[in-house]
Scaffold this active site. Structure first.
Site, short mmCIF file in Angstrom:
data_model
loop_
_atom_site.label_atom_id
_atom_site.label_comp_id
_atom_site.label_asym_id
_atom_site.label_seq_id
_atom_site.Cartn_x
_atom_site.Cartn_y
_atom_site.Cartn_z
CE1 TYR A 147 33.05 3.97 -13.18
CE2 TYR A 147 35.39 4.25 -13.61
CZ TYR A 147 34.26 4.60 -12.91
OH TYR A 147 34.32 5.57 -11.95
CE LYS A 151 32.27 7.57 -14.05
NZ LYS A 151 31.77 8.58 -13.11
#
Lengths: 316, 316
Positions: A147, A151
């Site tokens: 994740y 990002k």
């Protein structure tokens, strides 16, 4: 002002949508708000258009950006836990689909001045784990999970889009937002919110981290304040790279419990502690946080634990 | 040992292919070498297989990885200047196609232990521009152009693939490699190589940076030494993040000219200087470079300007 909001069905997205409709943006009225999500909320307001669908579908993206906008809030993402379980889907949604969406929005906006402001919600997960003894704007960005990796990759791409004049991006890295809706959200950090719901209802609660556990937190309303600020902040105030770690209050879990009990008139003794070593390490060991770049650009945390608690309880 | 090499038609790729066939890898014989590029070189060796085509084509990727390998050298890339002119193609080749290739190679290797070693050629362009007064392993990675942005994004993705056990990646950031073939290569940094060809041929040369211009450089042979080392280095010696800035000699252009003239028995006076401000700023202002992580992992620069010149002339 015309605004596109992805992730509009999420916890933060719904609140942002309501506030945009109620108060506008920086003194300007919102004339049109496009809400995108798999199942966007039904808000009773003629200014609202819903676009339901998966943003990794080119047709959905095309419908979303077709009518243009002044600001794109891109909040839609596969959350951290789900991204870890399905990294291929994270690549599709959090990386490829996100870049495709922003490029499509830029193309729809092409030729207009100024370029489209894109507000992108990044995450403190770009900082990696374990964290150093102090986190500040010089802390290396070394994400330790899928994740945070995706990002950070998007933060870099946004900065490149800015240099190329495609869009005018502002990326802000969020800490824990309080208080999320109660019940099983699947987030391992749910305890930070669950304790609000328990104490507000006068129920006992067993906290899975110790009273000394140090968390970084921001109220939902203050989070939306920062999102609204990101939509209008002068890009020249943003640091090189175009992304900032937002200020957040660093709280001891025990102090948070005391403040909630005080404000709700309940007994802090309703909370007992049964620390889980994994949760304590992942969410309870946040070091002091210094965010001079975000501070200089006008982003703010809640100020005090009591202010955070009052704000969080008001949106419970 | 079975090896896949992308970018095999390039300046570095061709030399790496020849040395792999001649000397093997860390004492092991190369049994099979798959050379991939739009037009891979024709090497007269029965161990060589050619895969001609665009790596952003899924069919080409599938053919490339079909028979498995012990090491994948991924050198193929759209160079910096071309990436700046066509960022969409850079995304396709340097980002999406690269991730797709590595995921395809990992899938073809799935279930085998150890995971596939992937050697990825990154670039000092991930450091950004202008550079600080000293570059070391703590220098923030803030790429300032599309090429460096995509390279840094892939570094991050590789580190995530490593954590997920998909591949065993080693990313190395290259400086200027000397000496590239003469003639118009389209690289703005071509002057560093052109001066070798001119002096070796006894021709006059007008250098577009000043004698004081400071460059970072490595000979082609030393670059290939480092690529071969990257294929076999113990991953535990690599720093957090899995990418290192390679050591490079920091040279004054005037000292490089003197050393080439000495070694070739020509007159350094054949070179005159007509500095171009843009080239001087882009390629002639490299600060001191410290690379403790790469040094500790066993990567090396050429040692001295004379050693670099001798090595570079040997592959001219």
């Amino acid at each position: 002002m015309r605004i596109i909001l992805t992730g509009a069905g999420g916890f933060v997205g719904r609140h942002l949508a309501r506030r945009l409709l109620a108060q506008g943006l920086d003194g300007r009225v919102v004339e049109r708000l496009v809400l995108a999500d798999l199942d966007p909320p039904e808000l009773d307001d003629i200014r609202v258009t819903r676009v339901a669908g998966d943003l990794s579908d080119a047709g959905v993206r095309a419908r979303l950006v077709a009518d243009g906008a002044d600001v794109l809030f891109h909040l839609a993402a596969l959350p951290g836990g789900a991204a870890a379980r399905d990294p291929a889907l994270s690549r599709k949604v959090n990386l490829d689909g996100t870049l495709d969406l922003i490029e499509a929005a830029a193309a729809a906006h092409a030729g207009r001045v100024p370029p489209l402001r894109v507000v992108y919600t990044s995450t403190i997960a770009v900082l990696g784990h374990p964290m150093p003894a102090l986190v500040d704007d010089a802390t290396p960005l070394q994400p330790a999970m899928t994740y945070g990796t995706h990002k950070r990759m998007v933060e870099l791409a946004l900065d490149d889009y800015r240099r190329r004049g495609l869009v005018d991006p502002v990326a802000i890295r969020l800490s824990g937002i309080l208080a999320r809706p109660g019940g099983a959200t699947g987030l391992k950090s749910a305890f930070m919110s669950d304790v609000f719901h328990a104490l507000a209802a006068g129920r006992p609660y067993t906290c899975p981290v110790s009273p000394a556990a140090a968390i970084w937190a921001m109220s939902l309303d203050r989070c939306v304040d920062n999102l609204l600020h990101a939509a209008t902040v002068d890009g020249a105030l943003m640091p090189v790279g175009g992304a900032v770690t937002l200020p957040a209050l660093r709280l001891a879990m025990g102090d948070l419990v005391t403040a909630i009990a005080r404000r709700t008139g309940t007994d802090a003794g309703l909370v007992d502690y049964a620390p889980d070593a994994g949760l304590e390490a992942a969410f309870g060991a946040h070091p002091p946080l210094s965010t001079p770049a975000a501070d200089a650009a006008g982003f703010r945390h809640d100020g005090t634990v009591d202010a955070l608690v009052e704000s969080a309880l008001s949106t419970l």
